[in-house]
Design an enzyme around this catalytic site. Structure first.
Site, PDB file in Angstrom:
ATOM      1  N   ARG A 219       0.869  -1.181   0.000  1.00  0.00           N
ATOM      2  CA  ARG A 219       0.000   0.000   0.000  1.00  0.00           C
ATOM      3  C   ARG A 219       0.904   1.228   0.000  1.00  0.00           C
ATOM      4  O   ARG A 219       1.856   1.306   0.786  1.00  0.00           O
ATOM      5  CB  ARG A 219      -0.871  -0.011   1.252  1.00  0.00           C
ATOM      6  CG  ARG A 219      -1.552   1.299   1.573  1.00  0.00           C
ATOM      7  CD  ARG A 219      -2.894   1.415   0.918  1.00  0.00           C
ATOM      8  NE  ARG A 219      -3.487   2.735   1.147  1.00  0.00           N
ATOM      9  CZ  ARG A 219      -4.266   3.355   0.277  1.00  0.00           C
ATOM     10  NH1 ARG A 219      -4.553   2.813  -0.886  1.00  0.00           N
ATOM     11  NH2 ARG A 219      -4.774   4.533   0.555  1.00  0.00           N
ATOM     12  N   ILE A 220       0.653   2.156  -0.879  1.00  0.00           N
ATOM     13  CA  ILE A 220       1.385   3.421  -0.850  1.00  0.00           C
ATOM     14  C   ILE A 220       0.461   4.434  -0.196  1.00  0.00           C
ATOM     15  O   ILE A 220      -0.602   4.753  -0.731  1.00  0.00           O
ATOM     16  CB  ILE A 220       1.758   3.913  -2.269  1.00  0.00           C
ATOM     17  CG1 ILE A 220       2.344   2.784  -3.119  1.00  0.00           C
ATOM     18  CG2 ILE A 220       2.707   5.107  -2.178  1.00  0.00           C
ATOM     19  CD1 ILE A 220       3.630   2.201  -2.636  1.00  0.00           C
ATOM     20  N   SER A 222      -0.063   8.197   1.578  1.00  0.00           N
ATOM     21  CA  SER A 222       0.486   9.545   1.743  1.00  0.00           C
ATOM     22  C   SER A 222      -0.012  10.119   3.063  1.00  0.00           C
ATOM     23  O   SER A 222      -1.211  10.025   3.382  1.00  0.00           O
ATOM     24  CB  SER A 222       0.058  10.448   0.582  1.00  0.00           C
ATOM     25  OG  SER A 222       0.617   9.958  -0.616  1.00  0.00           O
ATOM     26  N   CYS A 237      -8.479   8.551   4.973  1.00  0.00           N
ATOM     27  CA  CYS A 237      -7.065   8.160   5.058  1.00  0.00           C
ATOM     28  C   CYS A 237      -6.773   7.304   6.289  1.00  0.00           C
ATOM     29  O   CYS A 237      -6.042   6.313   6.205  1.00  0.00           O
ATOM     30  CB  CYS A 237      -6.187   9.398   5.065  1.00  0.00           C
ATOM     31  SG  CYS A 237      -6.368  10.384   3.571  1.00  0.00           S
ATOM     32  N   ARG A 295      -2.228  15.552  -0.400  1.00  0.00           N
ATOM     33  CA  ARG A 295      -1.944  15.326  -1.832  1.00  0.00           C
ATOM     34  C   ARG A 295      -0.750  16.147  -2.292  1.00  0.00           C
ATOM     35  O   ARG A 295      -0.698  16.626  -3.418  1.00  0.00           O
ATOM     36  CB  ARG A 295      -3.165  15.603  -2.699  1.00  0.00           C
ATOM     37  CG  ARG A 295      -4.309  14.645  -2.437  1.00  0.00           C
ATOM     38  CD  ARG A 295      -5.311  14.601  -3.566  1.00  0.00           C
ATOM     39  NE  ARG A 295      -6.402  13.692  -3.253  1.00  0.00           N
ATOM     40  CZ  ARG A 295      -7.681  14.028  -3.191  1.00  0.00           C
ATOM     41  NH1 ARG A 295      -8.045  15.254  -3.476  1.00  0.00           N
ATOM     42  NH2 ARG A 295      -8.588  13.143  -2.899  1.00  0.00           N
ATOM     43  N   THR A 315     -12.671  18.999  -2.651  1.00  0.00           N
ATOM     44  CA  THR A 315     -11.230  18.957  -2.407  1.00  0.00           C
ATOM     45  C   THR A 315     -10.421  19.357  -3.640  1.00  0.00           C
ATOM     46  O   THR A 315      -9.388  20.019  -3.530  1.00  0.00           O
ATOM     47  CB  THR A 315     -10.784  17.549  -1.947  1.00  0.00           C
ATOM     48  OG1 THR A 315     -11.354  16.585  -2.823  1.00  0.00           O
ATOM     49  CG2 THR A 315     -11.211  17.278  -0.543  1.00  0.00           C
ATOM     50  N   ASP A 327      -3.642  17.234  -7.714  1.00  0.00           N
ATOM     51  CA  ASP A 327      -2.905  16.195  -6.993  1.00  0.00           C
ATOM     52  C   ASP A 327      -1.415  16.410  -7.248  1.00  0.00           C
ATOM     53  O   ASP A 327      -0.947  16.242  -8.374  1.00  0.00           O
ATOM     54  CB  ASP A 327      -3.342  14.815  -7.488  1.00  0.00           C
ATOM     55  CG  ASP A 327      -2.817  13.692  -6.603  1.00  0.00           C
ATOM     56  OD1 ASP A 327      -1.832  13.920  -5.871  1.00  0.00           O
ATOM     57  OD2 ASP A 327      -3.402  12.596  -6.641  1.00  0.00           O
ATOM     58  N   ARG A 329       1.085  14.807  -5.720  1.00  0.00           N
ATOM     59  CA  ARG A 329       1.910  13.722  -5.191  1.00  0.00           C
ATOM     60  C   ARG A 329       2.791  13.106  -6.276  1.00  0.00           C
ATOM     61  O   ARG A 329       2.494  13.184  -7.458  1.00  0.00           O
ATOM     62  CB  ARG A 329       1.016  12.622  -4.598  1.00  0.00           C
ATOM     63  CG  ARG A 329       0.334  13.037  -3.322  1.00  0.00           C
ATOM     64  CD  ARG A 329      -0.671  12.004  -2.870  1.00  0.00           C
ATOM     65  NE  ARG A 329      -1.785  11.877  -3.803  1.00  0.00           N
ATOM     66  CZ  ARG A 329      -2.759  10.998  -3.677  1.00  0.00           C
ATOM     67  NH1 ARG A 329      -2.750  10.148  -2.684  1.00  0.00           N
ATOM     68  NH2 ARG A 329      -3.745  10.957  -4.554  1.00  0.00           N
ATOM     69  N   THR A 356      -5.086  -0.352  -3.802  1.00  0.00           N
ATOM     70  CA  THR A 356      -5.478   1.016  -4.150  1.00  0.00           C
ATOM     71  C   THR A 356      -6.721   1.005  -5.022  1.00  0.00           C
ATOM     72  O   THR A 356      -7.024   0.013  -5.682  1.00  0.00           O
ATOM     73  CB  THR A 356      -4.343   1.766  -4.887  1.00  0.00           C
ATOM     74  OG1 THR A 356      -4.750   3.117  -5.122  1.00  0.00           O
ATOM     75  CG2 THR A 356      -4.017   1.131  -6.238  1.00  0.00           C
TER      76      THR A 356
HETATM   77  N1  LIG Z   1      -5.530  18.917  -0.542  1.00  0.00           N
HETATM   78  C1  LIG Z   1      -6.265  18.089   0.182  1.00  0.00           C
HETATM   79  N2  LIG Z   1      -5.769  16.860   0.385  1.00  0.00           N
HETATM   80  C2  LIG Z   1      -6.483  16.002   1.139  1.00  0.00           C
HETATM   81  C3  LIG Z   1      -7.714  16.359   1.708  1.00  0.00           C
HETATM   82  N3  LIG Z   1      -8.177  15.291   2.410  1.00  0.00           N
HETATM   83  C4  LIG Z   1      -7.259  14.311   2.267  1.00  0.00           C
HETATM   84  N4  LIG Z   1      -6.225  14.716   1.517  1.00  0.00           N
HETATM   85  C5  LIG Z   1      -5.032  13.983   1.119  1.00  0.00           C
HETATM   86  O1  LIG Z   1      -5.340  13.020   0.136  1.00  0.00           O
HETATM   87  C6  LIG Z   1      -4.353  12.006   0.168  1.00  0.00           C
HETATM   88  C7  LIG Z   1      -5.087  10.684  -0.051  1.00  0.00           C
HETATM   89  O2  LIG Z   1      -5.405  10.641  -1.384  1.00  0.00           O
HETATM   90  P1  LIG Z   1      -6.729  10.065  -1.961  1.00  0.00           P
HETATM   91  O3  LIG Z   1      -7.007  10.779  -3.224  1.00  0.00           O
HETATM   92  O4  LIG Z   1      -7.775  10.063  -0.896  1.00  0.00           O
HETATM   93  O5  LIG Z   1      -6.435   8.542  -2.261  1.00  0.00           O
HETATM   94  P2  LIG Z   1      -5.401   7.888  -3.268  1.00  0.00           P
HETATM   95  O6  LIG Z   1      -4.137   7.686  -2.483  1.00  0.00           O
HETATM   96  O7  LIG Z   1      -5.255   8.681  -4.521  1.00  0.00           O
HETATM   97  O8  LIG Z   1      -6.086   6.573  -3.706  1.00  0.00           O
HETATM   98  P3  LIG Z   1      -6.214   5.236  -2.883  1.00  0.00           P
HETATM   99  O9  LIG Z   1      -4.902   4.526  -3.022  1.00  0.00           O
HETATM  100  O10 LIG Z   1      -7.310   4.476  -3.517  1.00  0.00           O
HETATM  101  O11 LIG Z   1      -6.526   5.636  -1.470  1.00  0.00           O
HETATM  102  C8  LIG Z   1      -3.585  12.172   1.474  1.00  0.00           C
HETATM  103  O12 LIG Z   1      -2.303  12.723   1.193  1.00  0.00           O
HETATM  104  C9  LIG Z   1      -4.403  13.203   2.247  1.00  0.00           C
HETATM  105  O13 LIG Z   1      -3.615  14.016   3.090  1.00  0.00           O
HETATM  106  C10 LIG Z   1      -8.210  17.683   1.471  1.00  0.00           C
HETATM  107  O14 LIG Z   1      -9.271  18.069   1.903  1.00  0.00           O
HETATM  108  N5  LIG Z   1      -7.436  18.510   0.703  1.00  0.00           N
END
Ligand SMILES: Nc1nc2c(ncn2[C@@H]2O[C@H](COP(=O)(O)OP(=O)(O)OP(=O)(O)O)[C@@H](O)[C@H]2O)c(=O)[nH]1
Length: 420
Positions: A219-220, A222, A237, A295, A315, A327, A329, A356
């Site tokens: 699992r990656i 963030s 998260c 993100r 978001t 995003d 990341r 994911t």
């Molecule tokens: N900018 C912003 N980032 C957020 C917010 N809520 C959560 N995050 C960030 O979103 C990230 C998680 O990303 P997601 O898009 O939920 O999931 P994903 O990693 O792309 O996909 P999965 O692997 O399926 O979970 C983490 O780094 C959180 O800190 C928000 O309201 N604003």
């Protein structure tokens, strides 16, 4: 559905020009956003694309001048440049939801680094957890940033090459203190290399590839301070981190592996998480914990995004209004850490199983030259969706976040996995 913000299409300079007309520069090969083009106009076009079409943008009232920061995104902003490569738009065979995702929002594809950064595991320690399960926390340094990224390793077969490497002049005690030992530490132990009955693993470890076990789960994750530490019910998260750890504890106990149900849930047919990890012989798993909060925009900016959400944005819109990518990341560090842990294509060509819902992440984690192979994507459906709201996060706000994240209504999302 999440309510759309009334402030999603700022047109402070030319309020009467339709958004579509301002968007010409971004047409054609629109997959590359350069820092130079990262001004208000390009954000306007991003916002138009965030909404999916120009028609909705035209219908959106202008954003008052006073509400827009005059500053362009500074060059140092993480993710100031988002490059969506051809590879990133390749549809993965397990990708049941990507077509839906791209319809609703700006492409959220992560950045692909040209080369993998150099990473080095500095220290590793056994963590006995409150559930009774154990894991090994690995702390990494790297040459791309000055953050301490982490790998949380479940099971015995996954070892860091850089940690195990012999360092000049070090004693056995030095090795044990930095975690470069096999088996288990106990009072009076003098050798880092031999610990009956675990002496079968050499200092370099035999690695998971030679064990003939099922592919490890990866699992990656963030960092998300708000969701993991400050109990925020605005994202999933924290739940995802807990769930990943739970599944990997199971995977490290049972070589038979997990059975994934049709709805993406995973059958909990193994024993409770009580066995110490050192008694386990399963394939285990790794959570790569990257310090890219919000993100990739950082906690301060994310908190501003929270305030914009209170003002009605979702978001993605909030990030765009703050002049950040939807995003920011990137996953090169994760790829490099997986290679260091013996899960790269060089040592483990069979490929890992990646937990994911985000198909872009599969491509990004595989790296620019497929340094890591992902043989299977294992979906993580929010517990509340799986259980009809009986379990999981109870919050009205989480629905908006999840729907923004996947870009489609929750029911369609579940159906997409059902039919895959
Ligand atoms: N900018 C912003 N980032 C957020 C917010 N809520 C959560 N995050 C960030 O979103 C990230 C998680 O990303 P997601 O898009 O939920 O999931 P994903 O990693 O792309 O996909 P999965 O692997 O399926 O979970 C983490 O780094 C959180 O800190 C928000 O309201 N604003």
């Amino acid at each position: 559905m999440a309510e759309k913000s009334p402030y999603i299409a700022p047109q402070p300079r030319r309020p009467n020009v339709p958004l579509a007309a301002l968007d010409n520069s971004d047409r054609g090969d629109s997959s590359t956003i350069t820092p130079e083009s990262h001004g208000i106009d390009s954000h306007r076009s991003l916002l138009a694309r965030a909404l999916g079409n120009e028609a909705s943008a035209n219908a959106t009232p202008a954003l008052p001048e006073s509400i827009i920061s005059p500053a362009f995104t500074p060059p140092s902003t993480p993710g100031g440049s988002v490059v969506i490569s051809q590879q990133a738009i390749r549809v993965h065979p397990h990708d049941a939801s990507s077509s839906h995702k791209t319809q609703a929002h700006v492409p959220k594809g992560p950045k692909l680094m040209e080369r993998l950064p150099h990473v080095e595991c500095i220290v590793r320690a056994r963590i006995p957890t409150t559930t009774g399960a154990e894991m090994f926390l690995h702390l990494y340094q790297n040459d791309a940033d000055n953050k301490e990224h982490l790998a949380i390793v479940f099971g015995n077969h996954i070892r860091s090459r850089s940690l195990d490497r012999v360092q000049e002049g070090e004693t056995e005690m030095d090795r044990m203190i930095r975690g470069a030992y096999v088996g288990r530490l106990h009072p009076g132990r003098v050798s880092s290399r031999f610990d009956e009955p675990h002496s079968s693993l050499g200092p370099e470890g035999e690695g998971v590839a030679k064990q003939g076990l099922q592919a490890p789960l990866v699992r990656i994750h963030s960092e998300c301070y708000t969701g993991e530490t400050a109990w925020s019910a605005r994202c999933d998260c924290g739940e995802q981190l807990d769930e990943a750890a739970r599944l990997m504890s199971m995977a490290s106990e049972s070589a038979a592996g997990l059975s994934v149900n049709e709805d993406g849930s995973i059958s909990d047919n193994t024993s409770p998480l009580s066995s110490p990890v050192s008694d386990n012989d399963g394939p285990g798993g790794v959570i790569i914990y990257l310090r890219q909060e919000g993100r990739g925009i950082g906690l301060g900016e994310k908190l501003k995004a929270y305030n914009l959400q209170d003002l009605g944005s979702d978001t993605v819109e909030a990030n765009l209004l703050l002049r950040h990518p939807a995003d920011a990341r990137s996953y090169g560090l994760a790829t490099a850490m997986l290679v260091d842990l013996g899960l790269g294509a060089d040592a483990y060509p069979e490929g890992i199983r990646l937990l994911t819902n985000n198909p872009d992440k599969v491509l990004a984690v595989e790296g620019p030259n497929r340094e890591v192979r992902v043989k299977e994507r294992v979906a993580m459906i929010p517990i509340a969706w799986r259980t009809g709201g009986q379990k999981g996060i109870r919050s009205r706000e989480i629905e908006g976040y999840l729907q923004t994240k996947v870009g489609i209504p929750s029911q369609a999302y579940v159906q997409a996995f059902d039919s895959s």
